[in-house]
Motif scaffolding. Structure first.
Motif, PDB file in Angstrom:
ATOM      1  N   ALA A 143       0.849  -1.203   0.000  1.00 24.66           N
ATOM      2  CA  ALA A 143       0.000   0.000   0.000  1.00 24.66           C
ATOM      3  C   ALA A 143       0.879   1.245   0.000  1.00 24.66           C
ATOM      4  N   SER A 144       1.958   1.222   0.767  1.00 21.87           N
ATOM      5  CA  SER A 144       2.815   2.418   0.870  1.00 21.87           C
ATOM      6  C   SER A 144       3.677   2.593  -0.392  1.00 21.87           C
ATOM      7  N   ASN A 145       3.701   1.591  -1.263  1.00 24.15           N
ATOM      8  CA  ASN A 145       4.428   1.707  -2.541  1.00 24.15           C
ATOM      9  C   ASN A 145       3.511   2.177  -3.676  1.00 24.15           C
ATOM     10  N   ASN A 146       2.300   2.605  -3.320  1.00 26.25           N
ATOM     11  CA  ASN A 146       1.322   3.053  -4.312  1.00 26.25           C
ATOM     12  C   ASN A 146       0.963   1.947  -5.318  1.00 26.25           C
ATOM     13  N   ILE A 147       0.923   0.693  -4.814  1.00 30.68           N
ATOM     14  CA  ILE A 147       0.467  -0.422  -5.652  1.00 30.68           C
ATOM     15  C   ILE A 147      -0.989  -0.695  -5.297  1.00 30.68           C
ATOM     16  N   ARG A 148      -1.858  -0.566  -6.315  1.00 27.71           N
ATOM     17  CA  ARG A 148      -3.277  -0.846  -6.110  1.00 27.71           C
ATOM     18  C   ARG A 148      -3.608  -2.191  -6.757  1.00 27.71           C
ATOM     19  N   VAL A 149      -4.499  -2.941  -6.123  1.00 24.98           N
ATOM     20  CA  VAL A 149      -4.807  -4.296  -6.612  1.00 24.98           C
ATOM     21  C   VAL A 149      -6.313  -4.467  -6.785  1.00 24.98           C
ATOM     22  N   SER A 150      -6.700  -4.965  -7.951  1.00 25.43           N
ATOM     23  CA  SER A 150      -8.103  -5.317  -8.201  1.00 25.43           C
ATOM     24  C   SER A 150      -8.198  -6.814  -8.476  1.00 25.43           C
ATOM     25  N   MET A 151      -9.166  -7.466  -7.848  1.00 19.60           N
ATOM     26  CA  MET A 151      -9.444  -8.862  -8.177  1.00 19.60           C
ATOM     27  C   MET A 151     -10.699  -8.887  -9.043  1.00 19.60           C
ATOM     28  N   ILE A 152     -10.567  -9.440 -10.250  1.00 21.80           N
ATOM     29  CA  ILE A 152     -11.720  -9.531 -11.154  1.00 21.80           C
ATOM     30  C   ILE A 152     -12.374 -10.899 -10.919  1.00 21.80           C
ATOM     31  N   ILE A 153     -13.683 -10.875 -10.670  1.00 26.20           N
ATOM     32  CA  ILE A 153     -14.384 -12.113 -10.282  1.00 26.20           C
ATOM     33  C   ILE A 153     -15.565 -12.334 -11.232  1.00 26.20           C
ATOM     34  N   PRO A 154     -15.300 -12.977 -12.382  1.00 23.39           N
ATOM     35  CA  PRO A 154     -16.406 -13.176 -13.326  1.00 23.39           C
ATOM     36  C   PRO A 154     -17.298 -14.351 -12.926  1.00 23.39           C
ATOM     37  N   GLY A 155     -18.579 -14.184 -13.240  1.00 21.63           N
ATOM     38  CA  GLY A 155     -19.497 -15.327 -13.230  1.00 21.63           C
ATOM     39  C   GLY A 155     -19.378 -15.974 -14.606  1.00 21.63           C
ATOM     40  N   ARG A 156     -20.519 -16.413 -15.165  1.00 19.27           N
ATOM     41  CA  ARG A 156     -20.436 -17.057 -16.491  1.00 19.27           C
ATOM     42  C   ARG A 156     -20.393 -16.013 -17.600  1.00 19.27           C
ATOM     43  N   ILE A 157     -19.314 -16.056 -18.355  1.00 20.75           N
ATOM     44  CA  ILE A 157     -19.150 -15.149 -19.494  1.00 20.75           C
ATOM     45  C   ILE A 157     -18.999 -16.032 -20.735  1.00 20.75           C
ATOM     46  N   ARG A 173     -14.911  -0.205 -16.512  1.00 19.86           N
ATOM     47  CA  ARG A 173     -15.465   0.880 -15.676  1.00 19.86           C
ATOM     48  C   ARG A 173     -14.958   0.751 -14.247  1.00 19.86           C
ATOM     49  N   LYS A 174     -14.909  -0.507 -13.765  1.00 18.58           N
ATOM     50  CA  LYS A 174     -14.506  -0.709 -12.359  1.00 18.58           C
ATOM     51  C   LYS A 174     -12.988  -0.691 -12.202  1.00 18.58           C
ATOM     52  N   LEU A 175     -12.272  -1.078 -13.255  1.00 17.90           N
ATOM     53  CA  LEU A 175     -10.795  -0.971 -13.200  1.00 17.90           C
ATOM     54  C   LEU A 175     -10.407   0.504 -13.107  1.00 17.90           C
ATOM     55  N   GLU A 176     -11.134   1.315 -13.855  1.00 16.16           N
ATOM     56  CA  GLU A 176     -10.858   2.751 -13.854  1.00 16.16           C
ATOM     57  C   GLU A 176     -10.993   3.323 -12.439  1.00 16.16           C
ATOM     58  N   LYS A 177     -11.956   2.746 -11.691  1.00 12.24           N
ATOM     59  CA  LYS A 177     -12.172   3.212 -10.300  1.00 12.24           C
ATOM     60  C   LYS A 177     -11.273   2.460  -9.329  1.00 12.24           C
ATOM     61  N   GLU A 178     -10.466   1.544  -9.844  1.00  8.56           N
ATOM     62  CA  GLU A 178      -9.539   0.747  -9.018  1.00  8.56           C
ATOM     63  C   GLU A 178     -10.262   0.034  -7.883  1.00  8.56           C
ATOM     64  N   LYS A 179     -11.441  -0.540  -8.230  1.00  6.10           N
ATOM     65  CA  LYS A 179     -12.206  -1.292  -7.223  1.00  6.10           C
ATOM     66  C   LYS A 179     -11.391  -2.503  -6.772  1.00  6.10           C
ATOM     67  N   LYS A 180     -11.457  -2.833  -5.511  1.00  6.77           N
ATOM     68  CA  LYS A 180     -10.672  -3.965  -4.998  1.00  6.77           C
ATOM     69  C   LYS A 180     -11.248  -5.302  -5.475  1.00  6.77           C
ATOM     70  N   GLU A 181     -12.577  -5.397  -5.552  1.00  9.81           N
ATOM     71  CA  GLU A 181     -13.213  -6.612  -6.082  1.00  9.81           C
ATOM     72  C   GLU A 181     -14.176  -6.211  -7.185  1.00  9.81           C
ATOM     73  N   ILE A 182     -14.022  -6.853  -8.331  1.00  8.31           N
ATOM     74  CA  ILE A 182     -14.863  -6.524  -9.487  1.00  8.31           C
ATOM     75  C   ILE A 182     -15.690  -7.757  -9.842  1.00  8.31           C
ATOM     76  N   LEU A 183     -16.935  -7.748  -9.410  1.00  7.38           N
ATOM     77  CA  LEU A 183     -17.831  -8.863  -9.723  1.00  7.38           C
ATOM     78  C   LEU A 183     -18.505  -8.564 -11.046  1.00  7.38           C
ATOM     79  N   VAL A 184     -18.514  -9.534 -11.943  1.00  8.06           N
ATOM     80  CA  VAL A 184     -19.143  -9.299 -13.245  1.00  8.06           C
ATOM     81  C   VAL A 184     -19.832 -10.578 -13.714  1.00  8.06           C
ATOM     82  N   GLY A 185     -21.094 -10.439 -14.112  1.00 13.89           N
ATOM     83  CA  GLY A 185     -21.844 -11.625 -14.543  1.00 13.89           C
ATOM     84  C   GLY A 185     -23.318 -11.392 -14.350  1.00 13.89           C
TER      85      GLY A 185
END
Ligand SMILES: NC(=O)c1ccc[n+]([C@@H]2O[C@H](COP(=O)([O-])OP(=O)(O)OC[C@H]3O[C@@H](n4cnc5c(N)ncnc54)[C@H](OP(=O)(O)O)[C@@H]3O)[C@@H](O)[C@H]2O)c1
Length: 264
Positions: free
Chosen positions: A173-187, A225-237
């Motif tokens: 966090a102090s290195n300015n590293i942001r992390v998003s986990m993308i969590i797809p349902g059925r695509i 859209r959610k990557l742009e907001k740097e969301k920590k968890e991105i649920l999609v489906g």
């Protein structure tokens, strides 16, 4: 975060969700690095992205082969000023019972989904930190949140990504590293066609559920859209995402439902 003028490295860019995300991001004034094994498909994606006025570089490697990952990273990091975003979609699924699946198939799924993703992250992270930070995204799955029949190693490899990236996020966090986990349902992609069967061969079939899934293009729009907001968890489906909440709040119902899933 604004994608404009950013250098974004995308794995799994030759197909499905990663390809659709590359095409979506190419509409911004970005520099994209597209990776996967299939150079021919990557070049086709690159050509389309290029038409949107975006600068493109194609770099191939095999997530199962650590040497090819480090060679690719050396090449990229030796010639790019910065990697602002590393968005990893490369992965492989599974269609086989625990009792039928030899350990080497479990290991292969882990090599691609977990160790390959971790290897590229470890190669890029010090470079990002040195340059003031960056945004990492790794692709899990709803079955990275609960177990699911015929996906034992796949589900485990996606659970493992959560543990790794949550730890990495906390450490950096102090290195300015942001992390998003993308969590797809059925695509609707070729994920079930490319999934490994009990012998480690391609399953070769489009599953019924997959066929009815959200389109890769719609999922890519929602993800970006959610990557742009740097969301920590991105649920999609679609409705399939409900199972995450059922598992969390009504576990007895999840145990019942998951034991009723029919083999494909
Ligand atoms: N579709 C879904 O319903 C769904 C649901 C949950 C999670 N996911 C996750 O979403 C991600 C993208 O999957 P998708 O649905 O887009 O499936 P896909 O169409 O099969 O795409 C998979 C991508 O991963 C790359 N890949 C596979 N094995 C690789 C290897 N050994 N080395 C390098 N790249 C490799 C493929 O590229 P090459 O063939 O060029 O190597 C391809 O670009 C995966 O991590 C998957 O687990 C998908």
């Amino acid at each position: 975060m604004d994608f404009t003028d950013k250098t974004i490295w995308i794995t799994g860019a030759s197909s499905g969700i990663g390809r659709a995300v590359a095409l979506e991001l190419s509409q911004f004034n970005t520099r994209l690095i597209l990776s996967g094994r299939n150079a021919e498909e990557l070049n086709k994606v690159a050509e389309k992205c290029n038409k949107n006025g975006c600068s493109i570089r194609v770099v191939t490697f095999d997530l199962q082969d650590e040497k090819s990952i480090t060679a690719a990273a050396d090449k990229v990091l030796g010639s790019e000023r910065q990697i602002d975003c590393l968005y990893q979609f490369g992965g492989i699924s599974q269609r086989s019972f625990v009792t039928d699946t030899p350990l080497h198939v479990d290991r292969k799924i882990f090599e691609v989904n977990f160790f390959g993703t971790v290897a590229l992250t470890k190669a890029v992270l010090p470079f990002m930190i040195k340059n003031g930070g960056g945004h990492l995204a790794a692709t899990s799955s709803i079955v990275g949140k609960f177990g699911f029949p015929y996906r034992s190693a796949y589900s485990a490899s996606k659970h493992a990504l959560h543990g790794f990236f949550e730890s990495l996020r906390a450490e950096n966090a102090s290195n300015n590293i942001r992390v998003s986990m993308i969590i797809p349902g059925r695509i609707k992609t070729n994920i079930s066609v490319n999934a490994l069967d009990k012998n480690g061969n391609k399953h070769g079939k489009m599953d019924e559920g997959q066929e009815k899934g959200m389109s890769a293009e719609a999922s890519a729009k929602a993800i970006c859209r959610k990557l742009e907001k740097e969301k920590k968890e991105i649920l999609v489906g679609g409705k399939d995402l409900l199972m995450i909440y059922i598992r969390r709040f009504f576990p007895f119902l999840y145990y019942h439902l998951s034991s009723k899933v029919k083999p494909l």
